[in-house]
Enzyme design. Structure first.
Site, PDB file in Angstrom:
ATOM      1  N   GLY A  34      43.637  36.558  34.367  1.00 26.62           N
ATOM      2  CA  GLY A  34      44.498  35.746  35.207  1.00 26.62           C
ATOM      3  C   GLY A  34      43.741  34.538  35.733  1.00 26.62           C
ATOM      4  N   GLY A  65      44.064  40.045  33.113  1.00 32.42           N
ATOM      5  CA  GLY A  65      45.466  39.736  32.865  1.00 32.42           C
ATOM      6  C   GLY A  65      45.829  39.674  31.401  1.00 32.42           C
ATOM      7  CD  GLU A  92      40.046  43.478  36.410  1.00 27.29           C
ATOM      8  OE1 GLU A  92      40.894  42.861  35.761  1.00 27.29           O
ATOM      9  OE2 GLU A  92      39.349  44.392  35.913  1.00 27.29           O
ATOM     10  CG  ASP A 125      45.362  43.591  38.410  1.00 23.62           C
ATOM     11  OD1 ASP A 125      44.409  43.365  37.632  1.00 23.62           O
ATOM     12  OD2 ASP A 125      46.122  42.694  38.812  1.00 23.62           O
TER      13      ASP A 125
END
Length: 379
Positions: free
Chosen positions: A79, A129, A152, A160
């Protein structure tokens, strides 16, 4: 010869095209088109992808969809966390954080539940992402250049984009290990842990497209899934040998890791593994050593608290966690150290997992919305 028809502008951050098949059907092609940023996913790209996928889903002439990235370096390196950093630093930024993650997870869920085949060309870097887009595709192809990771922990976040779900469906201990270390895995590893289905040589993309337009597609999604599977199996068998798995020799070790109950014991176990002859394992240990202790605690907690839950429930839980991450400060500090100031010296709030308080950890799992006003209530 391939006949490709443009749907939007060639300089769009996501380029849409239609490939004309020999029997009159069409293939929708979506290309993430920000190669200088390794196709990092931003809100504009999400807002282009979601409605186009929906439109193709309802078009009887579209047999299947293909997702790929522009350039040879990456499908999607994650992301756009630099934009999220700017949002965290601004007034009203938490609302922007909520909007981004809500729409990203909604897109990921849409891909997981897409009726038509989605072929994901996963060549090059796939992180964060990008893995959210990859995990739900029905047919995931990786190549000798694929490098897949959920790193992450290095930026004070947690895995996530459905990580609570797909990390829990890996061989025992593998999801925990990958979440705690942020280790980068290759094509064979990806197939072993359930993040990829087929292997092809990176140079064969054009050949793949040519084969796809020659398939006798029909109007029945189930049969089209089978036709795509058979084609990819045949191309898989015609490719070179995939790189050796780093994870397979560790399966028994990872099972032993999974049987430990205490997080500090699990961390000590990973750091004590002999990595003398493995640069990959040594790098994984370094990722754990320098990562955020809070992130390590979140990885263990998210896997334990979401075990056995549906994908929808996992995404709803992760949205609360991600918005909390935007408030807490650790995520902001991690991005600052890695991507903004680039000093590589994050000042983590907790210096070890033993310092992470129950109150801090529980705040990431506390309900933020009722069932009636949850942003993802209608998934």
């Amino acid at each position: 010869m391939l006949e490709i028809q443009p749907v939007n502008q060639p300089d769009s951050p996501v380029v849409f095209e239609l490939a004309q098949c020999h029997n009159g059907m069409q293939i929708g092609i979506a290309t993430l088109n920000v190669p200088k940023a390794l196709n990092a996913l931003n809100l504009d790209m999400i807002r282009l992808l979601a409605p186009q996928l929906q439109q193709w889903a309802s078009d009887d002439n579209i047999a299947m969809v293909m997702l790929k990235g522009a350039g040879e370096k990456a499908f999607c390196a994650g992301g756009d966390v630099v934009s999220l950093y700017k949002a965290m630093s601004s007034e009203g930024g938490i609302a922007q954080i909520e909007t981004f993650f809500s729409e990203e997870y909604r897109l990921d869920y849409q891909i997981h539940n897409y009726d038509k085949p989605i072929l994901l060309w996963g060549s090059g870097i796939i992180m964060g992402g990008g893995l959210g887009l990859t995990a739900g595709a029905s047919h995931r192809v990786v190549t000798e250049t694929s490098r897949i990771a959920m790193p992450e922990i290095t930026i004070g976040l947690y895995p996530d984009v459905g990580g609570s779900y797909f990390l829990n469906h890996m061989p025992p201990g593998a999801g925990l290990f990958l979440g705690l270390t942020g280790a980068s895995i290759n094509a064979s590893d990806a197939k072993l842990v359930g993040l990829a289905d087929h292997f092809m040589d990176a140079e064969k993309l054009e050949m793949l497209l040519q084969n796809l337009v020659e398939v006798n597609w029909g109007k029945t999604n189930v049969l089209n899934h089978e036709k795509l599977t058979q084609l990819l199996i045949s191309l898989d068998e015609a490719s070179h040998v995939a790189p050796a798995s780093e994870i397979e020799p560790l399966l028994d070790t990872l099972k032993a890791l999974d049987e430990l109950q205490d997080l500090q014991q699990q961390i000590d176990f990973i750091l004590a593994l002999d990595s003398t002859d493995s640069k990959w394992l040594s790098k994984a240990q370094a990722g754990l050593s320098h990562g955020s202790p809070l992130s390590a605690a979140l990885v263990k907690a998210q896997l334990e608290r979401n075990k056995g839950k549906t994908l929808k429930a996992c995404f709803k839980q992760e949205l609360a966690m991600s918005v909390r991450a935007g408030e807490f400060g650790e995520f902001q500090e991690g991005v600052r150290a890695l991507l903004i100031d680039k000093d590589g010296q994050p000042n983590w709030r907790f210096k070890s997992v033993s310092e992470v308080t129950t109150q801090a950890l529980d705040s990431f799992f506390a309900p933020r919305w009722s069932d009636h006003d949850h942003p993802l209530r209608d998934l």
